[in-house]
Design a protein around this motif. Structure first.
Motif, short mmCIF file in Angstrom:
data_model
loop_
_atom_site.label_atom_id
_atom_site.label_comp_id
_atom_site.label_asym_id
_atom_site.label_seq_id
_atom_site.Cartn_x
_atom_site.Cartn_y
_atom_site.Cartn_z
N CYS A 34 22.61 12.88 -2.89
CA CYS A 34 21.48 12.68 -3.79
C CYS A 34 21.83 11.65 -4.86
O CYS A 34 22.84 11.78 -5.56
CB CYS A 34 21.08 14.00 -4.44
N GLY A 35 20.98 10.64 -4.96
CA GLY A 35 21.20 9.57 -5.92
C GLY A 35 20.49 9.81 -7.23
O GLY A 35 19.91 10.88 -7.47
N PRO A 36 20.47 8.81 -8.11
CA PRO A 36 19.95 8.99 -9.47
C PRO A 36 18.43 8.87 -9.57
O PRO A 36 17.78 8.27 -8.70
CB PRO A 36 20.61 7.83 -10.23
N THR A 37 17.89 9.47 -10.61
CA THR A 37 16.53 9.19 -11.05
C THR A 37 16.63 7.98 -11.97
O THR A 37 17.28 8.05 -13.01
CB THR A 37 15.92 10.39 -11.79
N VAL A 38 16.01 6.88 -11.58
CA VAL A 38 16.32 5.58 -12.19
C VAL A 38 15.43 5.29 -13.40
O VAL A 38 14.59 4.39 -13.39
CB VAL A 38 16.24 4.45 -11.15
N TYR A 39 15.68 6.06 -14.47
CA TYR A 39 14.95 5.86 -15.72
C TYR A 39 15.89 5.46 -16.86
O TYR A 39 15.45 5.20 -17.98
CB TYR A 39 14.19 7.13 -16.10
N ASP A 40 17.21 5.42 -16.55
CA ASP A 40 18.19 5.12 -17.59
C ASP A 40 19.49 4.69 -16.90
O ASP A 40 19.62 4.71 -15.68
CB ASP A 40 18.43 6.35 -18.47
N TYR A 41 20.48 4.30 -17.74
CA TYR A 41 21.80 3.98 -17.22
C TYR A 41 22.44 5.22 -16.60
O TYR A 41 22.21 6.34 -17.06
CB TYR A 41 22.72 3.48 -18.34
N ILE A 42 23.26 5.03 -15.56
CA ILE A 42 24.03 6.16 -15.05
C ILE A 42 25.13 6.48 -16.05
O ILE A 42 25.68 5.60 -16.71
CB ILE A 42 24.62 5.88 -13.66
N HIS A 43 25.45 7.78 -16.18
CA HIS A 43 26.47 8.20 -17.14
C HIS A 43 27.73 8.67 -16.41
O HIS A 43 27.78 8.68 -15.17
CB HIS A 43 25.92 9.28 -18.08
N ILE A 44 28.71 9.07 -17.17
CA ILE A 44 30.00 9.41 -16.58
C ILE A 44 29.91 10.60 -15.65
O ILE A 44 30.65 10.72 -14.68
CB ILE A 44 31.05 9.65 -17.70
N GLY A 45 28.95 11.50 -15.90
CA GLY A 45 28.73 12.61 -14.98
C GLY A 45 28.23 12.13 -13.64
O GLY A 45 28.64 12.65 -12.58
N ASN A 46 27.35 11.12 -13.63
CA ASN A 46 26.88 10.53 -12.37
C ASN A 46 28.01 9.81 -11.64
O ASN A 46 27.99 9.70 -10.41
CB ASN A 46 25.77 9.51 -12.62
N GLY A 105 26.88 12.14 -24.17
CA GLY A 105 26.92 11.41 -22.90
C GLY A 105 27.47 10.01 -23.08
O GLY A 105 27.30 9.39 -24.13
N ILE A 106 28.15 9.52 -22.07
CA ILE A 106 28.72 8.17 -22.11
C ILE A 106 28.22 7.43 -20.89
O ILE A 106 28.46 7.87 -19.75
CB ILE A 106 30.26 8.20 -22.09
N ASN A 107 27.52 6.32 -21.08
CA ASN A 107 27.03 5.61 -19.90
C ASN A 107 28.12 4.71 -19.31
O ASN A 107 28.99 4.21 -20.02
CB ASN A 107 25.70 4.88 -20.17
N VAL A 108 28.04 4.54 -18.00
CA VAL A 108 29.08 3.81 -17.26
C VAL A 108 29.13 2.35 -17.69
O VAL A 108 30.22 1.76 -17.80
CB VAL A 108 28.83 3.93 -15.74
N ASN A 109 27.97 1.77 -17.98
CA ASN A 109 27.93 0.37 -18.38
C ASN A 109 28.80 0.13 -19.61
O ASN A 109 29.56 -0.84 -19.69
CB ASN A 109 26.48 -0.04 -18.64
#
Length: 465
Positions: free
Chosen positions: A29-41, A274-278
């Motif tokens: 299952c991939g992301p719901t694309v409304y924001d940056y992916i975070h470290i949990g993703n 939360g910390i985003n991967v970017n």
């Protein structure tokens, strides 16, 4: 030993036997694309990338599907706040996903289907459930009738009574039972929508994956994966939908990774931790992030902290120092084949690495095998005699293990291992088709980049000069 996978369904390690010999169908299952992916993703992204790499290294042909949820309440809210459309928001963050996933060294999936591109199949899937009496329309919405699926709760190991009293479910008079979940949502004024037999609306979250799994991989797949938080309700609902419609098991193996905590606290929006991967990739090397994610067993929780990152960097530096020393000594080494003692040591490490990966993808112990190789290589370099063939053998084994884990930095002009494998496969096909010009072109390209091809009883193998 044969590969064993811990199956969330049975709560045991099971020998891996794919539906079709030599082939693996895997959906994550991939992301719901409304924001940056975070470290949990990032954890399932990296871990299931390694699962795919390992299966391919073992000779399997892997069909790997990761979806994008590109219509959802969160996307609608984001679009309204930004004064843009849902498709515009989705396009922006799908592009960002590819950038960030690539930055983490994650290979692109075989396919990235989107919800909005599969609406016809989703609507047909829901209609099939209605026809079988497993779903019902109420006020423009369509709900799944959980009472008609006796196995509901089998993945999370709960029955309907436990679910009713153990989980807070919002009261909704349109439902026959509190546990019933939505398959189709009637559109609210101004919302993006699609026409259906039940009026204008859009799909619920769970039905999307069921429809896409069936369309792209079939009624039954080998591996279905995702984060631990998806076990219930998402994957539980997928099973009810898919098995209710087809009568076949949805997946043979269910795999779920543990959570990532931040400084010993659960990551949550309410805590704002939360910390985003970017942002993470701007300050931490991708290899250190991958090392950190693979340093704990995938089913256990991980704690992200500055200390953990420093430990990952230091560990990687030990490996990189060893590799640098091997490469440095190669130029002045005596010519000759790898010594028997070195071959035996390397074979022992190879078997150790494989045994750990075969034991439910035990990456922390597989990393330990890499450090066994570091220790052996350092001891060899400290000896009085150094032979080129032995150094090349050490380097080739590091390369082989890293093709699975992806934790070692690549030189800017260095071809990655998966690209080399792709070119070799293309060259093999060209030779079969008697396209000698293309086969020679690929051979010359590989030679220019320092890749030596060797014919073995197991097929073509390669190593770096």
């Amino acid at each position: 030993m044969a590969l064993k996978i811990y199956n969330t369904m049975s709560r045991t390690k099971e020998s891996f036997v794919p539906l079709t010999p030599g082939k693996v169908k895997m959906y994550v299952c991939g992301p719901t694309v409304y924001d940056y992916i975070h470290i949990g993703n990032a954890r399932p992204l990296i871990f299931f990338d390694v699962v795919r790499r390992y299966l391919e290294s073992e000779g399997y042909e892997v069909s790997y599907v990761v979806n994008f949820t590109d219509v959802d309440d969160k996307l609608i809210k984001k679009a309204n706040e930004a004064g843009s459309s849902v498709p515009e928001v989705a396009e922006r963050f799908i592009a960002q996903y590819h950038e960030d996933a690539g930055g983490l060294g994650v290979r692109e999936a075989s396919l990235h289907p989107r919800v909005t591109q599969n609406m016809e199949e989703i609507i047909a899937f829901i209609a099939g459930l209605v026809d079988k009496g497993l779903a019902y329309e109420s006020g423009g919405d369509v709900y799944y009738r959980t009472s008609k699926f006796p196995d509901y709760g089998k993945l999370s190991h709960q029955n309907l009574e436990e679910l009713q009293f153990g989980i807070r479910i919002e009261v909704d008079e349109r439902k026959e039972n509190p546990q019933d979940f939505v398959l189709w949502k009637a559109a609210k004024p101004g919302e993006i929508s699609w026409s259906s037999p039940w009026g204008e609306g859009r799909p619920g979250w769970h039905i999307e994956c069921s429809a896409m799994v069936r369309k792209y991989l079939g009624d039954t797949i080998d591996i279905h994966g995702g984060g631990q938080d998806l076990t219930f309700p998402h994957h539980e609902c997928e099973i009810a939908q898919s098995e209710g419609l087809t009568g076949h098991p949805m997946a043979r193996y269910w795999m779920h990774n543990g959570f990532v905590n931040i400084n010993n606290e659960k990551m949550s929006k309410s805590l704002g931790n939360g910390i985003n991967v970017n942002r993470l990739l701007q300050s931490i090397p991708a290899e250190a992030i991958r090392y950190f994610m693979l340093s704990g067993h995938y089913r256990n929780p991980l704690n992200f902290s500055d200390d953990a990152v420093e430990q990952a960097k230091n560990s990687l530096q030990r490996i990189e120092n060893c590799l640098a020393n091997l490469r440095h000594r190669l130029g002045s080494a005596e010519p000759g084949e790898a010594e028997a003692s070195v071959r035996e040591t390397i074979e022992s490490v190879r078997k150790q690495f494989k045994a750990k990966m075969d034991d439910d993808f035990n990456t922390p112990d597989a990393i330990t095998a890499i450090f066994e190789l570091v220790q052996a290589a350092n001891a060899y370099l400290a000896g009085a005699r150094v032979v080129a063939g032995s150094i090349e053998a050490f380097l080739a084994q590091f390369e082989a293990m890293d093709r699975v884990l992806g934790i070692l930095a690549k030189a800017e002009d260095e071809l990655p291992g998966d690209e080399i494998d792709r070119l070799i496969a293309e060259r093999t096909e060209a030779r079969k088709a008697k396209n000698w010009a293309r086969a020679d072109e690929i051979r010359d390209l590989l030679m220019e980049r320092g890749i030596v091809l060797e014919d073995t009883p197991q097929g073509i193998r390669w190593r770096r000069k």
